[in-house]
Scaffold this active site. Structure first.
Site, short mmCIF file in Angstrom:
data_model
loop_
_atom_site.label_atom_id
_atom_site.label_comp_id
_atom_site.label_asym_id
_atom_site.label_seq_id
_atom_site.Cartn_x
_atom_site.Cartn_y
_atom_site.Cartn_z
N ASP A 146 -77.16 18.86 -35.05
CA ASP A 146 -78.41 19.53 -34.68
C ASP A 146 -79.55 18.51 -34.54
OD1 ASP A 146 -80.54 21.18 -34.33
OD2 ASP A 146 -79.84 22.66 -35.78
N ARG A 200 -80.06 22.95 -28.71
CA ARG A 200 -78.74 22.69 -28.12
C ARG A 200 -78.27 23.74 -27.13
NH1 ARG A 200 -75.90 22.07 -33.73
NH2 ARG A 200 -77.46 23.71 -34.07
N CYS A 213 -76.21 28.42 -30.54
CA CYS A 213 -76.47 27.46 -31.62
C CYS A 213 -77.29 28.17 -32.70
CB CYS A 213 -77.18 26.21 -31.10
SG CYS A 213 -78.81 26.51 -30.37
P1 4NP Z 1 -80.80 24.40 -32.34
O1 4NP Z 1 -81.76 23.65 -33.39
O2 4NP Z 1 -79.84 25.23 -33.19
O3 4NP Z 1 -80.07 23.30 -31.63
O4 4NP Z 1 -81.69 25.23 -31.45
C1 4NP Z 1 -82.60 24.36 -34.25
C2 4NP Z 1 -83.89 24.61 -33.85
C3 4NP Z 1 -84.74 25.32 -34.70
C4 4NP Z 1 -84.28 25.74 -35.92
C5 4NP Z 1 -82.99 25.48 -36.32
C6 4NP Z 1 -82.13 24.78 -35.48
N1 4NP Z 1 -85.16 26.45 -36.79
O5 4NP Z 1 -84.78 26.72 -37.93
O6 4NP Z 1 -86.28 26.81 -36.35
#
Ligand code: 4NP
Length: 156
Positions: A125, A14, A8
């Site tokens: 997300d 995720r 992800c």
């Molecule tokens: P993930 O969600 O892609 O589902 O892990 C996110 C968590 C953190 C960030 C972006 C997406 N971030 O920019 O820190």
């Protein structure tokens, strides 16, 4: 051994949820020895900041009795493409970003997790949109369908 990498954007919501949900499903079916499962980010942000799984992702895993261990986020590397058999992403944007890392998916290993369901679509997300229960349900269903697909591939 079938090697699976969930990917992800951040590797703190995720993809680690998918990693531990899939590990739990194969353990329940006594298939854990047949699988190597990991997860990674397309961005380097959380690796640089040594961030582990986000607290709300941990809470929803706990709530659903999914065992997990604390892990620090890591960015996907080009060598992961050779190492893993299936690379499961959450959304189209992840695939665009993976292509920047790997160049070309010439072995057709890159999919979206919900491609294996009857309604292929993105898993939004929860870091930005907040509904960790909906994310959990999407990932759980996607992992079940993914396993069905893989088992069929190897039987046929
Ligand atoms: P993930 O969600 O892609 O589902 O892990 C996110 C968590 C953190 C960030 C972006 C997406 N971030 O920019 O820190």
């Amino acid at each position: 051994m079938i090697k699976i990498l969930f990917v992800c954007l951040g590797n703190i919501c995720r993809s680690p949820m998918a990693e531990f949900i899939f590990k739990d499903i194969v353990k329940t079916k006594n298939l854990e020895k047949n699988f190597l499962v990991d997860s990674a980010a397309t961005s380097d942000y959380n690796e640089k900041n040594m961030n582990s799984i986000y607290s709300e992702a941990k809470a929803v895993l706990d709530k659903n009795n999914i065992p997990f261990f604390d892990r620090v986020a890591r960015q996907m590397k080009k060598s992961d493409y050779d190492k893993y058999d299936y690379i499961l992403t959450m959304e189209d944007e992840n695939i665009k970003n993976i292509m920047k890392i790997i160049g070309v998916d010439d072995k057709n290993k890159v999919f979206k997790l919900l491609d294996f369901t009857e309604k292929p679509r993105d898993i939004i997300d929860p870091w930005y949109y907040g509904d960790f229960d909906a994310t959990y349900n999407d990932i759980k269903y996607g992992c079940e369908k993914l396993l069905e697909y893989i088992l069929n591939e190897y039987v046929n």
